[in-house]
Enzyme design. Structure first.
Site, PDB file in Angstrom:
ATOM      1  N   ASP A 169      -5.980 -36.044  27.939  1.00 47.59           N
ATOM      2  CA  ASP A 169      -7.177 -35.638  28.529  1.00 47.59           C
ATOM      3  C   ASP A 169      -7.094 -35.965  29.829  1.00 47.59           C
ATOM      4  O   ASP A 169      -8.244 -35.773  30.722  1.00 47.59           O
ATOM      5  CB  ASP A 169      -8.348 -36.205  27.800  1.00 47.59           C
ATOM      6  N   ARG A 170      -5.977 -36.070  30.467  1.00 48.49           N
ATOM      7  CA  ARG A 170      -5.642 -36.694  31.801  1.00 48.49           C
ATOM      8  C   ARG A 170      -6.402 -37.970  32.452  1.00 48.49           C
ATOM      9  O   ARG A 170      -6.641 -38.105  33.668  1.00 48.49           O
ATOM     10  CB  ARG A 170      -6.078 -35.599  32.721  1.00 48.49           C
ATOM     11  N   LEU A 171      -7.186 -38.554  31.511  1.00 46.96           N
ATOM     12  CA  LEU A 171      -7.750 -39.892  31.894  1.00 46.96           C
ATOM     13  C   LEU A 171      -6.389 -41.010  31.683  1.00 46.96           C
ATOM     14  O   LEU A 171      -6.496 -41.894  30.745  1.00 46.96           O
ATOM     15  CB  LEU A 171      -9.152 -40.331  31.003  1.00 46.96           C
TER      16      LEU A 171
END
Length: 237
Positions: free
Chosen positions: A200-202
């Site tokens: 989720d790119r976190l």
């Protein structure tokens, strides 16, 4: 772009990273010392068949005019003192380090979706230690190091072949290869950051730092006390 070529849409490239259940969390770090974390990550990289050279790392230096340069090196030792690599002492990277010993090293282990970023100061190791490692290398690699005036202009590939042939002729099949202007650097880190990609790119980023006044920054909320003079903090991706 010529007719028939397919345009590569770099913006469309997407790689699946780790899932949330595999997040890199502070409570999972048993010993709050970055060398211990690095050792654990490196051991996993060494056991991952898809990672062919787990000790390959990008080394960034800066010249006297402030211009950066970057290249890949092989880190040959990682201890509690720091990270050691070897090179020709007449190379561009060596000239940069002579002018400015502050360097950065980055490991990237794609199959694990992990990266380690290091900042520190580079210093030459002893000539004795350089010589010891030099003669542990394959003889062909020793001759190659002696034949190559690294980073200097040469007229052709044939020039290197001639230099190599001359050295082999002078030494014979069993002669010891003398140490050229070549040796190791030890990078003593003051910052080590661990990155793990999330789908989720976190992404997870945990940074360890040490130095004058670092421990005074500890507040138990954003900055935490580690071991052996290190502090650590989580950074937003």
């Amino acid at each position: 772009m010529s007719q028939g070529q397919t345009e590569v849409q770099l913006s469309a490239l997407r790689l699946k990273y780790c899932e949330r259940k595999d997040a890199f969390l502070e409570e999972n770090i048993q010993i709050k010392n970055p060398f211990c974390v690095f050792r654990d990550w490196l051991e996993l990289a060494l056991k991952t068949p898809e990672i062919l050279e787990p000790n390959a790392a990008a080394l960034a230096t800066v010249n006297p005019e402030g211009k950066p340069s970057n290249r890949f090196v092989l880190v040959k030792e990682a201890t509690a003192e720091g990270f050691t690599f070897f090179t020709n002492y007449g190379s561009r990277k060596a000239d940069d380090i002579l002018a400015n010993p502050n360097v950065a090293i980055s490991f990237y282990w794609l199959p694990l979706r992990r990266s380690v970023r290091i900042e520190g100061v580079a210093e030459k190791i002893s000539k004795e230690d350089s010589l010891k490692y030099f003669h542990e290398r394959p003889r062909a690699s020793q001759i190659g190091a002696a034949a190559s005036p690294q980073s200097q202009r040469i007229p052709s590939r044939g020039y290197l072949d001639e230099k190599e042939a001359d050295i082999k002729a002078k030494l014979g099949p069993d002669g010891e290869v003398p140490l050229p202007n070549w040796g190791g650097y030890l990078v003593r880190p003051d910052l080590i950051e661990f990155w793990q990609g999330q789908t989720d790119r976190l992404h997870d980023r945990i940074r360890f730092r040490r130095g004058d006044g670092a421990e005074a920054e500890v507040d138990g909320k954003l900055v935490h006390g580690g071991e052996d003079g290190w502090i650590y903090e989580r950074l937003a991706p």
